[in-house]
Scaffold this active site. Structure first.
Site, PDB file in Angstrom:
ATOM      1  CG  ASP A 122     -11.161  -2.207   1.319  1.00 49.66           C
ATOM      2  OD1 ASP A 122     -10.119  -2.762   0.946  1.00 49.66           O
ATOM      3  OD2 ASP A 122     -11.269  -1.551   2.367  1.00 49.66           O
ATOM      4  CE  LYS A 123      -8.187  -8.338   4.647  1.00 52.64           C
ATOM      5  NZ  LYS A 123      -8.130  -7.986   6.076  1.00 52.64           N
ATOM      6  CG  ASP A 171     -11.573   1.961   4.132  1.00 51.15           C
ATOM      7  OD1 ASP A 171     -11.131   2.203   2.996  1.00 51.15           O
ATOM      8  OD2 ASP A 171     -10.939   1.325   4.991  1.00 51.15           O
TER       9      ASP A 171
HETATM   10  P1  ADP Z   1      -7.119  -3.233   2.415  1.00 49.30           P
HETATM   11  O1  ADP Z   1      -7.207  -3.386   0.947  1.00 49.30           O
HETATM   12  O2  ADP Z   1      -7.214  -4.549   3.121  1.00 49.30           O
HETATM   13  O3  ADP Z   1      -8.060  -2.223   2.954  1.00 49.30           O
HETATM   14  P2  ADP Z   1      -4.966  -1.366   2.234  1.00 49.30           P
HETATM   15  O4  ADP Z   1      -4.969  -1.248   0.764  1.00 49.30           O
HETATM   16  O5  ADP Z   1      -5.444  -0.208   3.016  1.00 49.30           O
HETATM   17  O6  ADP Z   1      -5.649  -2.700   2.738  1.00 49.30           O
HETATM   18  O7  ADP Z   1      -3.477  -1.653   2.697  1.00 49.30           O
HETATM   19  C1  ADP Z   1      -2.781  -2.775   2.212  1.00 49.30           C
HETATM   20  C2  ADP Z   1      -1.609  -3.103   3.070  1.00 49.30           C
HETATM   21  O8  ADP Z   1      -0.693  -2.013   3.035  1.00 49.30           O
HETATM   22  C3  ADP Z   1      -1.949  -3.306   4.519  1.00 49.30           C
HETATM   23  O9  ADP Z   1      -2.293  -4.625   4.796  1.00 49.30           O
HETATM   24  C4  ADP Z   1      -0.655  -2.895   5.196  1.00 49.30           C
HETATM   25  O10 ADP Z   1       0.233  -3.973   5.187  1.00 49.30           O
HETATM   26  C5  ADP Z   1      -0.091  -1.827   4.295  1.00 49.30           C
HETATM   27  N1  ADP Z   1      -0.424  -0.489   4.772  1.00 49.30           N
HETATM   28  C6  ADP Z   1      -1.224   0.412   4.191  1.00 49.30           C
HETATM   29  N2  ADP Z   1      -1.270   1.551   4.887  1.00 49.30           N
HETATM   30  C7  ADP Z   1      -0.485   1.358   5.964  1.00 49.30           C
HETATM   31  C8  ADP Z   1      -0.090   2.157   7.086  1.00 49.30           C
HETATM   32  N3  ADP Z   1      -0.558   3.386   7.267  1.00 49.30           N
HETATM   33  N4  ADP Z   1       0.741   1.617   7.976  1.00 49.30           N
HETATM   34  C9  ADP Z   1       1.218   0.382   7.819  1.00 49.30           C
HETATM   35  N5  ADP Z   1       0.902  -0.413   6.791  1.00 49.30           N
HETATM   36  C10 ADP Z   1       0.080   0.058   5.877  1.00 49.30           C
HETATM   37 MG    MG Z   2      -9.169  -0.468   3.212  1.00 49.59          MG
END
Ligand code: ADP
Ligand code: MG
Length: 664
Positions: free
Chosen positions: A351-352, A546
């Site tokens: 994951d990033k 995470d």
């Molecule tokens: P990643 O794969 O980089 O860990 P996530 O899957 O957790 O990212 O989330 C993807 C996108 O969804 C985020 O970049 C954000 O734009 C949006 N996002 C997710 N959860 C939230 C939150 N609690 N509040 C605002 N935006 C969110």
């Molecule tokens: Mg994440």
């Protein structure tokens, strides 16, 4: 005789591995058989055996001395040998009979028979010496062999026996075992925490190395979690007890080590299954040997050397040592089969946010629509994120606090993992999340120029049906990311990929900064799963995330590795392996440890078989005496124990390096 002995037979009703064990013994109690708490009964038992071994050994030696000093008076020497042999043989024969009564024919019978045969033949010295060495093997095994006992004792030492409970504003000293969830206790600087809890008063630096493997002290303040077995360094803390006994993180580590002890590799499972045939087969071989050679000595030797202690110990000693090493590094392994699997992983998907990057986002841009101030936008977004622990939410809260923005009261709240949050504030529906999610609900997100937000993660804020602005955030690649990706390549991992819910431009920027083979941007949680499934068709894949919002992807991988899992039950539950810290260096270390464990188990099995098979051949052809067989038996067992113990040191450089940087 073997681990079977101390484990399966004595502790048969006490399935060590986790819940069953817990159910039998309740929380924080001592298992009366396996004595997992320091002053356990097993310890006393093994002390009893030491006593017998010393006394019996004395009589055998005495018999030789008498024979040498008084060569005419054979009676004294023989008498001493008889006493020694009977004393030494007693615990072994006793166990063998107990097994027989239970209908378990295993290895103890062989040795017991060998000893009895020597006695019947009138050779009490030989019987005594054989019994002595086998007893010595049992003692070594029960104290160091499985190593579990000792590792557990070390863990138990980490928690104090007493605690200072606050009753009516006064400190009362109580037994740590009597603490209950909800109690309030006080912990002084220099003391270890007896249980898991949450800080109510005071602040302090805490060394959590005992469960995270990271010696850098952490600052704890009101509301923070503290963990049993970690050390309070600088300040007095008042805390509320949240978890006790087996439920604490330390308690789970203990369960993990106990589970390791009863682990089996396929070959040991085969031995277990055919154990019932093993003894009769050896006995038949003994009869054949007897009928051809008429040599009782050969038969006795055969039965002693055929006892496959070394083979049975080969796996559990290595697994316990590996698990103990992992525990020291803050790697929590839920199921031992996952540790075995780690050696076979060929692809990694990371994951990033929060995994390859540090996940500490900072707000770089507040971009409200005309008529709204940046502070208002922040207030709205931060209020909406109160219930979330996504990195975005954490960043918004932090900025709001720093700017002194007072947050609105929220009504019902809902988080869509990997998409955003939705709450009601003053009757209005406020949404904070990614563009695609809002668009799907029919909101007009409105395009802004990419130059404005280049390389930033962007979340949009909407009030009812109207998008009222966007917020740009940034985090940075972890210091160790580059290194661990190249370490994984060195370890023969073919494919390293990154998946993220973030925007293409951000993903591209990050990916170009590190050695990654492939990336996928703008993934919804289900897209991540789909990608994992795709990679899975061609190679065994581990997913690193995470834990909280990557649960589906973690579960989809052959191996799911959750980061920063300390105190988080969700992470531990959704992943097969949980890293207590956020230190990515644990990932290649885990692969290395797993491979090394496999090598050591194979070496152990090989050595064990050579000893047993080789010894049997030598015995049948009269090239090996019974005493030499007993010595060889002990030697082979020791060899395996020491070989396995090498695993405990894996990762020591890593912890050393960390404590050095901690001191700087
Ligand atoms: P990643 O794969 O980089 O860990 P996530 O899957 O957790 O990212 O989330 C993807 C996108 O969804 C985020 O970049 C954000 O734009 C949006 N996002 C997710 N959860 C939230 C939150 N609690 N509040 C605002 N935006 C969110
Ligand atoms: Mg994440």
């Amino acid at each position: 005789m073997t681990i079977e002995h101390t484990h399966d037979q004595q502790c048969q009703e006490h399935n060590h591995a986790g819940s069953e064990h817990k159910r039998q013994h309740g929380k924080g109690m001592t298992c009366p058989v396996c004595g997992t708490i320091s002053e356990g009964v097993a310890h006393e038992r093994s002390m009893g055996k030491v006593g017998i071994a010393v006394a019996g050994g004395f009589f055998i030696v005495n018999s030789y001395i008498l024979g040498w000093l008084l060569p005419e008076q054979t009676f004294a020497a023989s008498f001493s040998a008889i006493i020694g042999a009977v004393a030494l043989a007693f615990p072994i024969v006793f166990t063998a009979i107990k097994d027989l009564v239970k209908g378990q024919v295993y290895m103890n019978e062989l040795v017991a028979l060998a000893i009895l045969a020597a006695m019947v033949g009138g050779d009490f010295r030989t019987a005594g010496i054989i019994a002595f060495f086998l007893l010595a093997t049992i003692i070594i095994e029960s104290r160091t062999a499985s190593g579990a006992q000792r590792s557990i004792e070390e863990l138990v030492k980490l928690t104090p026996n007493t605690a200072r409970k606050i009753v009516d504003g006064r400190e009362v000293e109580v037994q740590a075992l009597e603490l209950k969830v909800g109690d309030i206790i006080s912990v002084r600087p220099g003391e270890n925490f007896p249980v898991d809890g949450r800080v109510l008063k005071g602040e302090s630096a805490v060394n959590q190395a005992s469960i995270t493997g990271e010696s850098l002290p952490l600052d704890k303040a009101v509301g923070d979690d503290v963990f049993a077995g970690t050390q309070n360094l600088t300040g007095q803390i008042e805390m509320e007890v949240t978890k006790i006994g087996e439920d604490t993180t330390l308690g789970k580590v203990k369960d993990m080590i106990l589970a390791a002890e009863s682990s089996r590799t396929p070959i040991v499972r085969i031995i277990d299954r055919y154990a019932g045939y093993y003894t009769p087969t050896i006995l038949m071989l003994a009869v054949v040997t007897w009928s051809f050679t008429q040599s009782m000595e050969r038969v006795i030797t055969l039965m002693v050397i055929a006892c496959p202690c070394a083979i049975v110990l080969a796996t559990p000693t290595a697994v316990v040592a590996a698990v103990a090493a992992a525990a020291r590094l803050g790697i929590f392994i839920k199921n031992i089969s996952h540790l075995e699997l780690a050696a076979k992983i060929r692809a990694f998907i990371f994951d990033k946010t929060g995994t390859l990057t540090d996940g500490i986002l900072s707000v770089t841009k507040l971009n409200p629509i005309a008529g709204m101030s940046p502070a208002e936008l922040l207030k709205l977004a931060a209020s909406a994120e109160v219930h979330s622990n996504h990195p975005t939410a954490v960043a918004l809260q932090k900025l709001a606090e720093e700017a002194g923005v007072k947050l609105d009261k929220t009504g019902s709240a809902k988080e869509e993992h990997g998409k955003g949050v939705e709450v009601t504030i003053d009757g209005k529906t406020i949404r904070v999340g990614r563009a695609g999610w809002l668009e799907k609900m029919g909101l007009e997100v409105g395009k802004h120029h990419d130059d404005e937000s280049h390389g930033m993660s962007v979340v949009y804020v909407a009030s009812d049906d109207k998008v009222v602005g966007w917020i740009g955030l940034k985090d940075k690649i972890r210091n160790e990311t580059g290194q661990i990706l190249s370490d994984l390549k060195t370890l023969g991992i073919k494919h390293c990929a990154m998946v993220t819910g973030d925007r293409e431009s951000v993903a591209k920027t990050i990916a170009s900064g590190i050695q990654i083979d492939e990336y996928r941007a703008e993934c919804l949680p289900e897209d991540k799963v789909e990608y994992v499934e795709k990679v899975k068709t061609s190679s065994r894949v581990a997913v690193v995330g995470d834990g909280v919002n990557d649960a589906p992807a973690l579960a989809a991988g052959d191996l799911g590795i959750a980061m920063g899992a300390i105190g988080s039950d969700i992470a531990v539950n959704s992943a097969s392996i949980a890293l207590m810290t956020n230190d990515l260096r644990r990932v290649p270390m885990l692969i290395f440890l797993s491979r090394k464990m496999r090598t050591i188990i194979n070496q152990n099995l090989f050595v064990g078989m050579i000893f047993v098979l080789g010894g049997m051949i030598l015995a049948v052809f009269g090239e090996l005496g019974p005493v030499a067989a007993a010595v060889l038996h002990t030697l082979s067992t020791l060899l395996i124990i020491f070989n396995s113990a090498r695993l405990v040191r894996v990762g020591e450089e890593l912890t050393l390096e960390e404590s050095r940087t901690a001191q700087d």
